[in-house]
Design a protein around this motif. Structure first.
Motif, PDB file in Angstrom:
ATOM      1  N   UNK A  52       0.800  -1.218   0.000  1.00 44.59           N
ATOM      2  CA  UNK A  52       0.000   0.000   0.000  1.00 44.59           C
ATOM      3  C   UNK A  52       0.839   1.277   0.000  1.00 44.59           C
ATOM      4  N   UNK A  53       2.166   1.158   0.123  1.00 48.07           N
ATOM      5  CA  UNK A  53       3.010   2.360   0.107  1.00 48.07           C
ATOM      6  C   UNK A  53       3.169   2.925  -1.299  1.00 48.07           C
ATOM      7  N   UNK A  54       2.883   2.103  -2.303  1.00 48.32           N
ATOM      8  CA  UNK A  54       3.038   2.500  -3.704  1.00 48.32           C
ATOM      9  C   UNK A  54       4.450   3.028  -3.946  1.00 48.32           C
ATOM     10  N   UNK A  55       5.421   2.190  -3.583  1.00 44.42           N
ATOM     11  CA  UNK A  55       6.826   2.576  -3.777  1.00 44.42           C
ATOM     12  C   UNK A  55       7.266   3.683  -2.847  1.00 44.42           C
ATOM     13  N   UNK A  56       6.731   3.686  -1.639  1.00 39.59           N
ATOM     14  CA  UNK A  56       7.004   4.704  -0.619  1.00 39.59           C
ATOM     15  C   UNK A  56       6.556   6.095  -1.058  1.00 39.59           C
ATOM     16  N   UNK A  57       5.541   6.161  -1.911  1.00 42.69           N
ATOM     17  CA  UNK A  57       5.028   7.463  -2.338  1.00 42.69           C
ATOM     18  C   UNK A  57       3.777   7.880  -1.563  1.00 42.69           C
ATOM     19  N   UNK A  58       3.209   6.984  -0.772  1.00 43.33           N
ATOM     20  CA  UNK A  58       2.046   7.307   0.057  1.00 43.33           C
ATOM     21  C   UNK A  58       2.499   7.386   1.513  1.00 43.33           C
ATOM     22  N   UNK A  59       2.261   8.507   2.151  1.00 43.16           N
ATOM     23  CA  UNK A  59       2.835   8.812   3.461  1.00 43.16           C
ATOM     24  C   UNK A  59       2.441   7.822   4.547  1.00 43.16           C
ATOM     25  N   UNK A  60       1.151   7.656   4.818  1.00 44.33           N
ATOM     26  CA  UNK A  60       0.752   6.895   6.006  1.00 44.33           C
ATOM     27  C   UNK A  60       1.051   5.403   5.903  1.00 44.33           C
ATOM     28  N   UNK A  61       0.842   4.753   4.756  1.00 42.53           N
ATOM     29  CA  UNK A  61       1.278   3.360   4.676  1.00 42.53           C
ATOM     30  C   UNK A  61       2.804   3.224   4.835  1.00 42.53           C
ATOM     31  N   UNK A  62       3.551   4.210   4.323  1.00 49.78           N
ATOM     32  CA  UNK A  62       5.011   4.196   4.472  1.00 49.78           C
ATOM     33  C   UNK A  62       5.408   4.332   5.936  1.00 49.78           C
ATOM     34  N   UNK A  63       4.792   5.288   6.629  1.00 53.32           N
ATOM     35  CA  UNK A  63       5.077   5.479   8.051  1.00 53.32           C
ATOM     36  C   UNK A  63       4.726   4.215   8.834  1.00 53.32           C
ATOM     37  N   UNK A  64       3.568   3.624   8.531  1.00 47.49           N
ATOM     38  CA  UNK A  64       3.154   2.401   9.213  1.00 47.49           C
ATOM     39  C   UNK A  64       4.104   1.250   8.963  1.00 47.49           C
ATOM     40  N   UNK A  65       4.507   1.081   7.717  1.00 48.86           N
ATOM     41  CA  UNK A  65       5.415  -0.004   7.363  1.00 48.86           C
ATOM     42  C   UNK A  65       6.763   0.150   8.058  1.00 48.86           C
ATOM     43  N   UNK A  66       7.357   1.330   7.950  1.00 47.98           N
ATOM     44  CA  UNK A  66       8.665   1.558   8.575  1.00 47.98           C
ATOM     45  C   UNK A  66       8.579   1.476  10.097  1.00 47.98           C
ATOM     46  N   UNK A  67       7.473   1.962  10.656  1.00 45.07           N
ATOM     47  CA  UNK A  67       7.275   1.867  12.100  1.00 45.07           C
ATOM     48  C   UNK A  67       7.193   0.419  12.568  1.00 45.07           C
ATOM     49  N   UNK A  68       6.465  -0.401  11.825  1.00 40.03           N
ATOM     50  CA  UNK A  68       6.344  -1.815  12.190  1.00 40.03           C
ATOM     51  C   UNK A  68       7.696  -2.531  12.076  1.00 40.03           C
ATOM     52  N   UNK A  69       8.476  -2.170  11.058  1.00 39.98           N
ATOM     53  CA  UNK A  69       9.812  -2.758  10.952  1.00 39.98           C
ATOM     54  C   UNK A  69      10.684  -2.349  12.143  1.00 39.98           C
ATOM     55  N   UNK A  70      10.574  -1.102  12.591  1.00 35.53           N
ATOM     56  CA  UNK A  70      11.320  -0.653  13.767  1.00 35.53           C
ATOM     57  C   UNK A  70      10.938  -1.449  15.007  1.00 35.53           C
ATOM     58  N   UNK A  71       9.635  -1.632  15.209  1.00 42.98           N
ATOM     59  CA  UNK A  71       9.150  -2.433  16.348  1.00 42.98           C
ATOM     60  C   UNK A  71       9.653  -3.865  16.226  1.00 42.98           C
ATOM     61  N   UNK A  72       9.586  -4.414  15.023  1.00 40.23           N
ATOM     62  CA  UNK A  72      10.018  -5.796  14.807  1.00 40.23           C
ATOM     63  C   UNK A  72      11.492  -5.984  15.161  1.00 40.23           C
ATOM     64  N   UNK A  73      12.337  -5.072  14.711  1.00 37.37           N
ATOM     65  CA  UNK A  73      13.763  -5.208  15.000  1.00 37.37           C
ATOM     66  C   UNK A  73      14.070  -5.000  16.474  1.00 37.37           C
ATOM     67  N   UNK A  74      13.356  -4.103  17.129  1.00 35.00           N
ATOM     68  CA  UNK A  74      13.559  -3.900  18.564  1.00 35.00           C
ATOM     69  C   UNK A  74      13.188  -5.160  19.344  1.00 35.00           C
TER      70      UNK A  74
END
Length: 106
Positions: free
Chosen positions: A22-44
């Motif tokens: 849903x990020x459409x190549x990181x061109x859509x803000x909120x799906x991008x923020x959600x995706x990167x945020x979840x990856x941060x939580x996952x790595x922590x």
């Protein structure tokens, strides 16, 4: 407790990966923020897991179970075809995770 952290890390990673579509190549803000945020939580959470579970076992579980979950989500919610080849491949990945966990967790 470490396996709970690992399960939560896998869940966060799967959510982050699911949002990538849903990020459409990181061109859509909120799906991008959600995706990167979840990856941060996952790595922590994965970092906490690695305090007690060997990295080989934890990463095998992380990647194998995450892969299986993403294939299931893709088939159930994202309209991706579920072929016999995919089912056999994911079954082999899960079998490998089980064998590695049984042999390496102790």
């Amino acid at each position: 407790m470490p396996y709970l952290f690992l399960a939560l890390a896998i869940t966060a990673e799967v959510i982050g990966t699911s949002l990538l579509k849903y990020t459409d190549g990181f061109s859509r803000l909120w799906p991008t923020v959600g995706s990167l945020g979840m990856y941060g939580v996952a790595f922590a959470l994965l970092a906490q897991t690695l305090r007690t579970i060997p990295v080989g076992v934890a990463y095998a579980m992380w990647s194998g179970l995450g892969t299986a979950a993403i294939v299931a989500i893709g088939a159930a919610f994202l309209g991706e075809p579920l072929t016999v080849t995919k089912v056999v491949g994911v079954s082999l990945v899960i079998a490998g995770v089980v064998v590695l966990n049984l042999g390496g967790a102790h």
